[in-house]
Motif scaffolding. Structure first.
Motif, PDB file in Angstrom:
ATOM      1  N   GLY A 171      64.365  15.221  42.306  1.00  0.00           N
ATOM      2  CA  GLY A 171      63.547  14.479  42.813  1.00  0.00           C
ATOM      3  C   GLY A 171      64.341  13.212  41.679  1.00  0.00           C
ATOM      4  N   ASN A 172      64.568  11.657  42.513  1.00  0.00           N
ATOM      5  CA  ASN A 172      65.389  10.669  41.544  1.00  0.00           C
ATOM      6  C   ASN A 172      64.417  10.927  39.642  1.00  0.00           C
ATOM      7  OD1 ASN A 172      66.870   9.551  42.491  1.00  0.00           O
ATOM      8  ND2 ASN A 172      65.564   8.576  43.949  1.00  0.00           N
ATOM      9  N   THR A 173      62.735  11.427  40.006  1.00  0.00           N
ATOM     10  CA  THR A 173      62.413  10.861  38.932  1.00  0.00           C
ATOM     11  C   THR A 173      62.931  11.989  37.750  1.00  0.00           C
ATOM     12  OG1 THR A 173      60.208  10.148  40.304  1.00  0.00           O
ATOM     13  CG2 THR A 173      59.312  11.075  37.888  1.00  0.00           C
ATOM     14  N   ARG A 211      63.269  24.013  42.381  1.00  0.00           N
ATOM     15  CA  ARG A 211      62.838  24.595  43.617  1.00  0.00           C
ATOM     16  C   ARG A 211      64.496  25.178  44.855  1.00  0.00           C
ATOM     17  NH1 ARG A 211      57.858  22.797  47.173  1.00  0.00           N
ATOM     18  NH2 ARG A 211      58.699  20.957  48.165  1.00  0.00           N
ATOM     19  N   ARG A 212      65.284  24.310  45.188  1.00  0.00           N
ATOM     20  CA  ARG A 212      66.307  24.794  45.921  1.00  0.00           C
ATOM     21  C   ARG A 212      67.499  24.577  44.849  1.00  0.00           C
ATOM     22  NH1 ARG A 212      66.553  20.157  49.931  1.00  0.00           N
ATOM     23  NH2 ARG A 212      65.955  19.137  48.423  1.00  0.00           N
ATOM     24  N   ASP A 213      68.879  24.809  45.482  1.00  0.00           N
ATOM     25  CA  ASP A 213      69.952  24.322  45.515  1.00  0.00           C
ATOM     26  C   ASP A 213      70.299  23.017  45.552  1.00  0.00           C
ATOM     27  OD1 ASP A 213      70.837  25.039  47.830  1.00  0.00           O
ATOM     28  OD2 ASP A 213      72.169  26.002  47.573  1.00  0.00           O
ATOM     29  N   PHE A 221      69.376  18.706  45.090  1.00  0.00           N
ATOM     30  CA  PHE A 221      68.613  18.149  44.930  1.00  0.00           C
ATOM     31  C   PHE A 221      68.281  17.014  45.604  1.00  0.00           C
ATOM     32  CE2 PHE A 221      70.543  19.437  41.346  1.00  0.00           C
ATOM     33  CZ  PHE A 221      68.947  19.611  39.943  1.00  0.00           C
ATOM     34  N   ARG A 222      67.011  16.309  45.639  1.00  0.00           N
ATOM     35  CA  ARG A 222      66.850  14.725  46.361  1.00  0.00           C
ATOM     36  C   ARG A 222      67.088  14.024  46.080  1.00  0.00           C
ATOM     37  NH1 ARG A 222      62.401  14.689  50.593  1.00  0.00           N
ATOM     38  NH2 ARG A 222      62.377  17.403  50.241  1.00  0.00           N
ATOM     39  N   ALA A 223      67.483  14.113  44.672  1.00  0.00           N
ATOM     40  CA  ALA A 223      67.677  13.079  43.920  1.00  0.00           C
ATOM     41  C   ALA A 223      69.300  12.312  44.456  1.00  0.00           C
ATOM     42  CB  ALA A 223      67.628  12.576  42.451  1.00  0.00           C
ATOM     43  N   VAL A 232      61.005   6.267  53.234  1.00  0.00           N
ATOM     44  CA  VAL A 232      61.683   5.680  52.127  1.00  0.00           C
ATOM     45  C   VAL A 232      60.739   5.200  50.706  1.00  0.00           C
ATOM     46  CG1 VAL A 232      63.303   4.401  51.334  1.00  0.00           C
ATOM     47  CG2 VAL A 232      63.694   5.268  53.568  1.00  0.00           C
ATOM     48  N   ARG A 233      59.551   5.902  50.410  1.00  0.00           N
ATOM     49  CA  ARG A 233      59.677   5.160  48.875  1.00  0.00           C
ATOM     50  C   ARG A 233      60.380   4.470  47.877  1.00  0.00           C
ATOM     51  NH1 ARG A 233      56.105   9.103  51.838  1.00  0.00           N
ATOM     52  NH2 ARG A 233      54.134   8.384  52.622  1.00  0.00           N
ATOM     53  N   GLN A 234      60.648   3.701  47.502  1.00  0.00           N
ATOM     54  CA  GLN A 234      61.728   3.142  46.957  1.00  0.00           C
ATOM     55  C   GLN A 234      60.841   2.084  46.354  1.00  0.00           C
ATOM     56  OE1 GLN A 234      64.925   4.256  45.456  1.00  0.00           O
ATOM     57  NE2 GLN A 234      63.706   6.201  46.382  1.00  0.00           N
ATOM     58  N   LEU A 235      60.699   1.746  44.690  1.00  0.00           N
ATOM     59  CA  LEU A 235      60.794   0.008  44.337  1.00  0.00           C
ATOM     60  C   LEU A 235      60.567  -0.924  45.927  1.00  0.00           C
ATOM     61  CD1 LEU A 235      62.011  -0.290  40.290  1.00  0.00           C
ATOM     62  CD2 LEU A 235      59.689   0.193  41.619  1.00  0.00           C
TER      63      LEU A 235
HETATM   64  P1  NAP Z   1      60.518  13.131  45.325  1.00  0.00           P
HETATM   65  O1  NAP Z   1      61.247  12.423  45.252  1.00  0.00           O
HETATM   66  O2  NAP Z   1      59.094  13.374  46.798  1.00  0.00           O
HETATM   67  O3  NAP Z   1      60.575  14.837  45.029  1.00  0.00           O
HETATM   68  C1  NAP Z   1      59.712  15.286  44.319  1.00  0.00           C
HETATM   69  C2  NAP Z   1      60.554  16.434  43.818  1.00  0.00           C
HETATM   70  O4  NAP Z   1      59.831  17.956  43.271  1.00  0.00           O
HETATM   71  C3  NAP Z   1      62.208  16.966  45.030  1.00  0.00           C
HETATM   72  O5  NAP Z   1      62.602  17.820  44.936  1.00  0.00           O
HETATM   73  C4  NAP Z   1      60.889  18.123  46.096  1.00  0.00           C
HETATM   74  O6  NAP Z   1      61.489  19.431  46.721  1.00  0.00           O
HETATM   75  C5  NAP Z   1      59.693  18.768  44.529  1.00  0.00           C
HETATM   76  N1  NAP Z   1      58.732  19.495  44.647  1.00  0.00           N
HETATM   77  C6  NAP Z   1      57.853  19.093  45.337  1.00  0.00           C
HETATM   78  N2  NAP Z   1      56.462  19.933  45.379  1.00  0.00           N
HETATM   79  C7  NAP Z   1      57.152  21.008  44.343  1.00  0.00           C
HETATM   80  C8  NAP Z   1      56.311  22.077  44.258  1.00  0.00           C
HETATM   81  N3  NAP Z   1      54.726  21.895  44.141  1.00  0.00           N
HETATM   82  N4  NAP Z   1      57.354  22.762  43.397  1.00  0.00           N
HETATM   83  C9  NAP Z   1      57.899  22.429  42.898  1.00  0.00           C
HETATM   84  N5  NAP Z   1      58.937  21.388  43.091  1.00  0.00           N
HETATM   85  C10 NAP Z   1      58.282  20.908  43.781  1.00  0.00           C
HETATM   86  O7  NAP Z   1      59.338  12.286  43.961  1.00  0.00           O
HETATM   87  P2  NAP Z   1      60.209  11.389  42.651  1.00  0.00           P
HETATM   88  O8  NAP Z   1      60.986  12.154  41.912  1.00  0.00           O
HETATM   89  O9  NAP Z   1      59.045  11.428  41.689  1.00  0.00           O
HETATM   90  O10 NAP Z   1      60.046  10.164  43.046  1.00  0.00           O
HETATM   91  C11 NAP Z   1      59.179   9.677  44.577  1.00  0.00           C
HETATM   92  C12 NAP Z   1      59.730   8.511  44.692  1.00  0.00           C
HETATM   93  O11 NAP Z   1      60.252   7.771  44.181  1.00  0.00           O
HETATM   94  C13 NAP Z   1      61.037   8.817  46.028  1.00  0.00           C
HETATM   95  O12 NAP Z   1      61.061   8.259  46.715  1.00  0.00           O
HETATM   96  C14 NAP Z   1      61.918   8.187  44.773  1.00  0.00           C
HETATM   97  O13 NAP Z   1      63.426   8.582  45.484  1.00  0.00           O
HETATM   98  C15 NAP Z   1      61.323   6.732  43.529  1.00  0.00           C
HETATM   99  N6  NAP Z   1      62.104   7.339  42.414  1.00  0.00           N
HETATM  100  C16 NAP Z   1      63.002   6.345  41.988  1.00  0.00           C
HETATM  101  C17 NAP Z   1      63.286   5.845  41.283  1.00  0.00           C
HETATM  102  C18 NAP Z   1      64.288   4.976  40.849  1.00  0.00           C
HETATM  103  O14 NAP Z   1      64.750   4.241  42.396  1.00  0.00           O
HETATM  104  N7  NAP Z   1      65.352   4.548  39.347  1.00  0.00           N
HETATM  105  C19 NAP Z   1      62.671   6.673  40.361  1.00  0.00           C
HETATM  106  C20 NAP Z   1      61.980   7.705  40.297  1.00  0.00           C
HETATM  107  C21 NAP Z   1      61.621   7.764  41.444  1.00  0.00           C
HETATM  108  P3  NAP Z   1      62.481  19.752  47.584  1.00  0.00           P
HETATM  109  O15 NAP Z   1      62.951  18.537  46.733  1.00  0.00           O
HETATM  110  O16 NAP Z   1      62.073  20.972  47.674  1.00  0.00           O
HETATM  111  O17 NAP Z   1      61.601  18.775  48.520  1.00  0.00           O
END
Ligand code: NAP
Length: 307
Positions: A154-156, A176-178, A180-182, A285-288
């Motif tokens: 993901g983005n983080t 875990r996939r090919d 990205f969610r980011a 959509v969980r974003q700032l």
């Molecule tokens: P996220 O978007 O939910 O992504 C989590 C990632 O971890 C996904 O790629 C997911 O894989 C993987 N995952 C989940 N469970 C897993 C497991 N048990 N084992 C291995 N991989 C696992 O979380 P996030 O990246 O922390 O972001 C959270 C929210 O905050 C998002 O909406 C994000 O866009 C936002 N955010 C924004 C910014 C920014 O704007 N700068 C920065 C950080 C975060 P899958 O893809 O296969 O599900």
């Protein structure tokens, strides 16, 4: 237990949604108390660079959160560091029961955000602070020039890997996939870094320590072939998403099967006087930006209710 004063609006959680709600409720002329269990700012304080908040080209997550905090407190919001354990009805208003005190409220906003998801491996806890981290900005500097891994897609994870690639010698990104969610742009940028290597379709299956109990390697399994390999790393940054924690409010509001407070874009919970804002709400959509938008909606609705 100490009885706290009654505020027009009590906001549980001082992350971007809670702080935005405070700004709107204060500007509507209401007294506002923010209850924060840990540190103000929420998850975003751990993000090195925010590059997708409209109107701000680039800012660190900490600076963004601090700006919100300063804005809310300058408008009159007060912050108490206490963990909310329950919300109970009290006449036309509520009492928010904290671990240290009780806080009266005419209206309540739940803005508890979410916490880092853990890998769930047996050895995980014992390596926290000894190589396993959930915060690249907090701990990245300890691994200057070393080989590290980031787990997540993901983005983080991508932001963390970008940040670490500027500090560490080599960065594996295990996903875990090919796909990205980011954001695609961020992934493309990360892929262009010469010291970053993607390990796709793979999960971390074990953590291996040295004789001092510090992480020295991780075991990674290719999900397609089932093959396992060892990657020698000094640190693993876990960035696999978040999980909400709203159990304390179950009954007062509806919680879905994943733990999110049920509510729509209007931030209503189905219980008059209790609103929900930000990542802890059921939403796609969980974003700032969406956390701040929820804050505006919930802050104004709670202020109107408290009239
Ligand atoms: P996220 O978007 O939910 O992504 C989590 C990632 O971890 C996904 O790629 C997911 O894989 C993987 N995952 C989940 N469970 C897993 C497991 N048990 N084992 C291995 N991989 C696992 O979380 P996030 O990246 O922390 O972001 C959270 C929210 O905050 C998002 O909406 C994000 O866009 C936002 N955010 C924004 C910014 C920014 O704007 N700068 C920065 C950080 C975060 P899958 O893809 O296969 O599900």
């Amino acid at each position: 237990m100490e009885a706290g004063k009654t505020s027009d609006v009590v906001i549980i959680g001082a992350g971007p949604a809670g702080l935005s709600a405070a700004i709107y409720a204060c500007r509507a002329g209401k007294s506002v108390l923010l209850l924060e269990a840990e540190q103000f700012g929420g998850q975003i304080v751990n993000t090195p660079d925010v590059e997708n908040y409209p109107g701000i080209k680039k800012i660190s997550g900490f600076d963004f959160a601090y700006g919100l905090y300063e804005q809310a407190t300058a408008l009159g919001a007060t912050v108490e560091f206490d963990r909310a354990a329950a919300i109970v009805k009290n006449g036309t208003g509520f009492i928010v029961k904290g671990e240290q005190a009780e806080y009266g409220a005419k209206a309540v906003i739940i803005a508890t955000g979410a916490k880092n998801r853990h890998l769930g491996l047996d050895a995980e806890q014992k390596f926290v602070g000894r190589g396993v981290s959930y915060c690249a900005t907090c701990d990245g500097a300890f691994f200057k020039g070393k080989t590290v891994a980031v787990n997540g897609g993901g983005n983080t994870a991508v932001e963390d890997a970008k940040y670490l690639s500027g500090i560490c010698g080599r960065v594996y990104v295990i996903h875990r996939r090919d796909q990205f969610r980011a954001d695609e742009k961020s992934v493309e940028f990360l892929a262009s870094k010469p010291n970053v290597e993607f390990v796709l379709n793979s999960t971390v299956t074990d953590l291996i320590g040295d004789e001092d109990g510090k992480l020295e390697a991780i075991e990674v399994m290719d999900k397609l072939s089932g093959e396992k390999k060892k990657l020698e790393v000094s640190a693993l940054f876990v960035a696999i998403g978040q999980v909400p924690d709203n159990k304390a409010f179950d009954g007062e509001v509806r919680i879905d099967d994943k733990g999110y407070v049920e509510g729509g874009e209007d931030c209503l919970t189905g219980t008059d006087g209790i609103y929900v804002a930000g990542d802890c709400r059921t939403k796609s959509v969980r974003q700032l930006t969406t956390a701040a938008a929820d804050g505006a909606v919930a802050g104004l609705a709670a202020a109107a209710y408290a009239d």
